[in-house]
Scaffold this active site. Structure first.
Site, PDB file in Angstrom:
ATOM      1  N   SER A   1     -10.309   0.266   7.082  1.00  0.00           N
ATOM      2  CA  SER A   1      -9.709   0.318   5.933  1.00  0.00           C
ATOM      3  C   SER A   1      -8.929  -0.852   5.342  1.00  0.00           C
ATOM      4  O   SER A   1      -8.593  -0.836   4.560  1.00  0.00           O
ATOM      5  CB  SER A   1      -8.794   1.559   5.526  1.00  0.00           C
TER       6      SER A   1
ATOM      7  N   LYS B   1       0.826  -1.083  -0.080  1.00  0.00           N
ATOM      8  CA  LYS B   1       0.231  -0.042   0.159  1.00  0.00           C
ATOM      9  C   LYS B   1       0.789   1.230   0.200  1.00  0.00           C
ATOM     10  O   LYS B   1       1.891   1.227   0.566  1.00  0.00           O
ATOM     11  CB  LYS B   1      -0.928  -0.002   1.243  1.00  0.00           C
TER      12      LYS B   1
ATOM     13  N   SER C   1      -9.926   2.335   2.779  1.00  0.00           N
ATOM     14  CA  SER C   1      -8.988   2.884   1.990  1.00  0.00           C
ATOM     15  C   SER C   1      -8.131   2.057   1.143  1.00  0.00           C
ATOM     16  O   SER C   1      -7.481   2.445   0.065  1.00  0.00           O
ATOM     17  CB  SER C   1      -7.908   3.912   2.809  1.00  0.00           C
TER      18      SER C   1
END
Length: 494
Positions: free
Chosen positions: A184, A79, A160
């Site tokens: 998330s 990420k 997210s």
């Protein structure tokens, strides 16, 4: 031979160790898959050289007879919230364009030390603020899933960590890192039919992870199944003296301890999670999950978490307040984007840089956070929200006096279409209604796929555990996984 990109973390690890295939073959297969999946927009930066170099090192170590590293031969996605030495880290925001860290986050370094390779940096909601991956400055991630009811609208992969969830679901990587501030990891896992766990706050170091809300942010893995998450979490976790919130505790052998039998365990069902207007498909899945844990030998008990209804309001005071403080460092002076209008003074440069560099959702949360921290409002909002947070944590403590884990839905719906909630922030925030309470309490929680809705889209079940009891969470999730037997996967269209 099975397509190598269909293999998960454990299968790749064991196959490389046994010589069924080389790490180089695995890495190349995933590198090719990433290159062919650009329509999903899951990766912001591709790093095939990193993945191939790690694979070559694994093959060389095996040829030399050296003991294999825990993740030797396993390529993963990272990420873009994690700083990676020599590779851009933007948090999916224009304000950090051009920033290339000269250091490695502790979580990513732990993974590289375990032998993993990096396929690239994954797209996300800007500064981890969002539930649909629509706030990225570099375009939406598109879920690999499609509705089977004739609707062809592109779907949100959750957020997210939407790039992570889409990449794992689309077989672009066997596993990926995510971060979870209010859900998330878990919500995008539910939206895309994969597994993801948020460990106890402090299990994984936050050093080198771009901050959103420091008292909530926690790294965790996302993968095809529970065992793969356990393997990755063992590599990611550990004490770090550079992070004052890091827990100085040994990392348990979670994979070795996995046990799908729940005999002697009590599973709590919080009555307050039966929210108004809950879709019938979510309620039906929850009831099915209750039946599955009973079949695994658990006793089911009803528990009460009376302050649950205040969790979202408290979260959306605390998280923006911390974001307002954390994001004050992005001013155009030291790194990233700089806007310098002709004749501007320092204050004007700050304003122009932040106006151009931050997206609308980030600006919204900074403004909320600045307001609730301002003189005259701090006690009325932030102090009160902090008190509510304490009450929520106390609710969980009392619930765990009568049960070992809690079982709830992960999200109040299946994946929605991109753009459907973009103009309604409150509707978007409600996506976190089931995940935020455990985040405020710092508890370990995991989402596993439980089935499909009427349109053929995944739905997730959430297991919440006591602090530091990831093992019970993983065990309960494994019991659900075995009984759900979720084998659905998106059909390739990209």
């Amino acid at each position: 031979m099975t397509d190598l990109t269909d293999l998960g973390v454990r299968q790749i690890r064991d196959g490389v160790r046994d010589g069924a295939f080389s790490a180089r073959e695995v890495a190349q297969a995933f590198v090719d898959a990433v290159a062919a999946a650009k329509p999903l927009n899951a990766f912001l930066v591709e790093t095939p050289e990193h993945a191939l170099a790690a694979a070559d090192a694994a093959d060389a170590a095996r040829a030399a007879g050296e003991a294999p590293k825990p993740l030797a031969g396993v390529p993963i996605g990272m990420k873009d919230l994690f700083c990676t030495k020599g590779v851009a880290a933007t948090a999916a925001s224009h304000i950090l364009e051009g920033f290339t860290p000269q250091y490695e986050s502790t979580v990513s370094q732990n993974l590289w030390d375990a032998g993993a390779g990096m396929l690239g940096k994954l797209n996300m909601d800007q500064f981890a603020m969002g539930s649909s991956n629509e706030t990225s400055a570099f375009g939406n991630v598109i879920s690999p899933w499609k509705r089977n009811d004739g609707g062809n609208a592109p779907l949100a992969p959750g957020g997210s960590s939407g790039g992570s969830s889409a990449a794992v679901a689309a077989r672009l990587c066997p596993g990926a890192t995510g971060t979870d501030t209010g859900g998330s990891i878990r919500q995008p896992a539910a939206f895309t039919g994969i597994s993801g766990i948020k460990p106890t706050y402090g299990r994984c170091s936050r050093w080198g992870t771009i901050a959103f809300a420091s008292s909530l942010d926690q790294a965790g893995p996302m993968a095809r199944d529970v065992r793969d998450c356990a393997i990755l979490l063992e590599a990611m976790a550990g004490f770090d003296a550079k992070d004052a919130t890091s827990l100085d505790l040994p990392v348990p052998a979670w994979e070795q301890g996995l046990n799908a039998s729940l005999k002697g365990k009590r599973v709590g069902i919080p009555r307050e999670y039966r929210v108004e207007n809950m879709p019938t498909e979510i309620e039906a899945l929850w009831q099915q999950g209750i039946a599955w844990v009973k079949d695994a030998g658990a006793e089911v008990v009803e528990v009460s978490l009376p302050h649950t209804k205040y969790a979202l309001p408290a979260y959306y005071i605390i998280a923006p307040a911390e974001a307002s403080s954390n994001l004050a460092r992005y001013d155009g002076v030291r790194y990233g984007q700089r806007e310098l209008p002709e004749g501007a003074n320092l204050q004007a440069m700050y304003a122009a840089t932040r106006a151009a560099g931050f997206g609308d959702e980030v600006k919204r949360r900074i403004l909320i956070g600045t307001y609730v921290l301002s003189a005259g409002f701090y006690d009325a909002y932030f102090t009160q929200a902090s008190k509510v947070r304490t009450l929520i944590a106390r609710d969980f403590e009392r619930a765990f006096e009568t049960c070992d884990v809690l079982l709830t839905p992960t999200a109040p719906s299946a994946a929605f279409g991109l753009g459907e909630k973009a103009d309604d922030p409150l509707a978007m925030y409600l996506n976190d209604v089931f995940t935020v309470p455990s985040s405020l309490a710092g508890l370990p929680a995991m989402s596993v796929p439980g089935g499909l809705d009427g349109a053929g889209l995944p739905l997730g079940l959430q297991v919440i555990g006591r602090p530091l009891d990831e093992q019970s969470v993983l065990d309960a999730a494994l019991a659900l996984e075995e009984r759900a037997d979720f084998v659905a996967r998106p059909e390739r269209w990209w």
